[in-house]
Design a protein around this motif. Structure first.
Motif, PDB file in Angstrom:
ATOM      1  N   VAL A 198      67.560  52.471  28.967  1.00 18.40           N
ATOM      2  CA  VAL A 198      67.448  53.363  28.051  1.00 18.40           C
ATOM      3  C   VAL A 198      68.484  54.584  28.551  1.00 18.40           C
ATOM      4  O   VAL A 198      68.031  55.152  30.017  1.00 18.40           O
ATOM      5  CB  VAL A 198      66.280  53.393  27.233  1.00 18.40           C
ATOM      6  CG1 VAL A 198      66.744  55.192  26.482  1.00 18.40           C
ATOM      7  CG2 VAL A 198      66.062  52.323  26.356  1.00 18.40           C
ATOM      8  N   ARG A 218      66.110  60.666  25.132  1.00 22.25           N
ATOM      9  CA  ARG A 218      65.918  59.604  25.558  1.00 22.25           C
ATOM     10  C   ARG A 218      65.588  58.716  23.819  1.00 22.25           C
ATOM     11  O   ARG A 218      64.246  59.175  23.501  1.00 22.25           O
ATOM     12  CB  ARG A 218      65.157  58.555  26.175  1.00 22.25           C
ATOM     13  CG  ARG A 218      64.308  58.770  26.796  1.00 22.25           C
ATOM     14  CD  ARG A 218      63.221  58.053  27.697  1.00 22.25           C
ATOM     15  NE  ARG A 218      62.924  56.759  27.157  1.00 22.25           N
ATOM     16  CZ  ARG A 218      62.635  55.474  27.890  1.00 22.25           C
ATOM     17  NH1 ARG A 218      62.636  54.986  28.868  1.00 22.25           N
ATOM     18  NH2 ARG A 218      63.121  54.540  26.913  1.00 22.25           N
ATOM     19  N   GLU A 220      63.939  56.240  21.515  1.00 18.88           N
ATOM     20  CA  GLU A 220      62.727  55.281  21.058  1.00 18.88           C
ATOM     21  C   GLU A 220      63.429  53.504  20.457  1.00 18.88           C
ATOM     22  O   GLU A 220      64.240  53.986  19.773  1.00 18.88           O
ATOM     23  CB  GLU A 220      61.808  55.886  21.459  1.00 18.88           C
ATOM     24  CG  GLU A 220      61.360  56.964  21.919  1.00 18.88           C
ATOM     25  CD  GLU A 220      61.011  56.668  23.223  1.00 18.88           C
ATOM     26  OE1 GLU A 220      60.930  55.488  23.651  1.00 18.88           O
ATOM     27  OE2 GLU A 220      60.821  56.965  24.318  1.00 18.88           O
ATOM     28  N   ILE A 222      65.542  50.995  20.883  1.00 15.88           N
ATOM     29  CA  ILE A 222      66.873  51.151  20.945  1.00 15.88           C
ATOM     30  C   ILE A 222      67.438  49.582  20.108  1.00 15.88           C
ATOM     31  O   ILE A 222      68.320  49.344  19.419  1.00 15.88           O
ATOM     32  CB  ILE A 222      68.102  51.287  22.533  1.00 15.88           C
ATOM     33  CG1 ILE A 222      67.328  50.359  22.882  1.00 15.88           C
ATOM     34  CG2 ILE A 222      67.460  52.867  22.909  1.00 15.88           C
ATOM     35  CD1 ILE A 222      67.948  50.591  24.728  1.00 15.88           C
ATOM     36  N   TRP A 225      67.600  50.654  16.541  1.00  9.92           N
ATOM     37  CA  TRP A 225      67.583  51.763  16.383  1.00  9.92           C
ATOM     38  C   TRP A 225      68.032  52.053  15.158  1.00  9.92           C
ATOM     39  O   TRP A 225      68.103  52.915  14.028  1.00  9.92           O
ATOM     40  CB  TRP A 225      68.170  52.485  17.236  1.00  9.92           C
ATOM     41  CG  TRP A 225      69.157  54.034  17.276  1.00  9.92           C
ATOM     42  CD1 TRP A 225      70.234  53.736  16.693  1.00  9.92           C
ATOM     43  CD2 TRP A 225      68.153  54.522  17.450  1.00  9.92           C
ATOM     44  NE1 TRP A 225      70.253  55.498  16.378  1.00  9.92           N
ATOM     45  CE2 TRP A 225      69.180  55.899  17.028  1.00  9.92           C
ATOM     46  CE3 TRP A 225      67.213  54.836  17.974  1.00  9.92           C
ATOM     47  CZ2 TRP A 225      68.859  57.139  17.633  1.00  9.92           C
ATOM     48  CZ3 TRP A 225      66.619  56.557  17.647  1.00  9.92           C
ATOM     49  CH2 TRP A 225      67.214  57.482  17.851  1.00  9.92           C
TER      50      TRP A 225
END
Length: 399
Positions: A198, A218, A220, A222, A225
């Motif tokens: 990520v 970052r 979370e 993904i 998403w």
């Protein structure tokens, strides 16, 4: 077979010691790391059963900011672990005792660590000196108050970020509880980011052309998403040297498109964020948890290094089972700390003193819990005033 505790000197030994640490911790994703890149020569101790390294304890050369702003010599203790086959044999005790003697001989006043378990280190004289909590911010509701400083400028350095850039900012940290982040620490963070599939986003804040803060975050989940009902970014490192930098970084985070929640891994207990938003309920705080476990290695030097409030002096008796040179009575006043033969007003073990040293734990709470032997009741009020601080101590660094 008896256990030998000694420094690990060769690259093979250092890597073997680090593998012991990883095996003991179970869940760390660093299997292919060359440990010589993230350790400091001469500070890594190993416990050997014959030729096999079965335990380890490491530390970094560092500093710690104490009340009043002084930076005291500090050992950042890390990489402590014992193989499951060798637990309950006193190996950790031998490692920590040797490490404390080495730290004292090296002239470092204090040591600190982040504990994997909360019941291990008090018996070695460590006390919880700083605490922190997490936070989740609902971006749609988190409108900053009009009074919040506008902040300066921000720039994206996702692809060009270097440890030198970030360390150049962080090295100016002056809040109580901050520690120096050594080269090995920065290298480890880089390795962790590179190993993570990520993307980590890095934003630097500047005021009048001077870098004074940064944030790393970052996304979370993904994989889901774009269909997620709650798109979240997690802030893993937030450094602000000024109120302007803090406000500018908040504004960046809370203006991100496609983001519903900004989650902070760790904030000081008295962080201003909940007071900076119009809707107080847009910020949900997690439960406080222990952050820094502190050990006073040279009690007199550590006490002399910090500032104290304007109150009549007290005599504090300190007992230290592992470093008996710290045993004694100390007169503590607003302008003087000295050993004394006078009878103590209060008596504590060195772990209890460590808990109160940075001001994060009040003496009256420790006394109420039975952790202070009170010989003069009025002295509790006086020592509370002497150790009082303007803000809660906070490290913000996991090592």
């Amino acid at each position: 077979m008896s256990i030998e505790v000694r420094p690990l000197t060769t690259p093979d030994e250092v890597n073997a010691g680090f593998r012991v640490f990883l095996r003991a911790m179970i869940g760390l994703p660093l299997r292919d790391l060359d440990a010589t890149e993230v350790t400091e020569p001469g500070r890594y101790l190993g416990a050997l059963d014959g030729d096999e390294i079965v335990g380890s304890a490491d530390s970094y050369t560092s500093w710690l900011v104490v009340p009043g702003g002084a930076r005291v010599p500090h050992a950042a203790v890390t990489h402590v672990g014992v193989l499951p086959t060798h637990r309950r044999r006193g190996i950790v005790s031998e490692l920590i005792a040797r490490q404390l003697r080495d730290v004292a001989a090296g002239g470092e006043f204090v040591a600190s660590l982040c504990a994997s378990e909360a019941v291990i280190y008090e018996r070695f004289g460590y006390g919880v000196a700083t605490s922190a909590h997490s936070a989740r911010v609902s971006v749609k509701r988190a409108t900053l108050r009009a009074e919040v400083p506008p902040g300066g400028s921000v720039r994206l350095v996702d692809r060009s970020v270097t440890s030198e850039l970030l360390d150049g900012i962080y090295a100016q940290a002056a809040w109580t509880g901050a520690i120096r982040r050594p080269d090995g620490w920065w290298r480890l963070q880089q390795v962790l980011r590179e190993a993570d599939p990520v993307t980590h986003y890095v934003v630097v804040h500047s005021t009048d052309g001077t870098d004074d803060g940064y944030v790393i975050y970052r996304p979370e989940n993904i994989g889901g998403w774009f269909t997620s009902p709650e798109k979240t970014v997690t802030v893993t490192d937030f450094v602000a040297l000024t109120d302007s930098a803090r406000a500018g970084l908040w504004r960046h985070l809370f203006s991100l498109d496609l983001v519903d929640v900004v989650a902070f891994d760790s904030l000081a207990l008295d962080d201003a964020l909940p007071l900076a938003v119009v809707d107080r309920r847009s910020v949900t705080l997690g439960s406080p948890h222990d952050e820094t476990w502190l050990r006073l290695v040279d009690v007199e030097a550590a006490l002399r290094a910090r500032s104290f409030g304007d109150e009549d002096a007290v005599v504090l008796g300190v007992r230290d089972a592992l470093l008996p040179t710290n045993d004694g009575n100390y007169e503590i006043g607003p302008k003087l700390v000295s050993r004394t033969s006078a009878a103590p007003d209060l008596t504590v073990d060195v772990a209890t003193l460590a808990a109160a040293y940075l001001g994060g734990t009040r003496w009256r709470r420790l006394a109420a819990a039975g952790r202070v032997a009170v010989h003069s009741p009025e002295a509790v009020r006086r020592i509370d005033a002497l150790f009082a601080v303007d803000s809660q101590p906070f490290a913000g660094t996991v090592f």
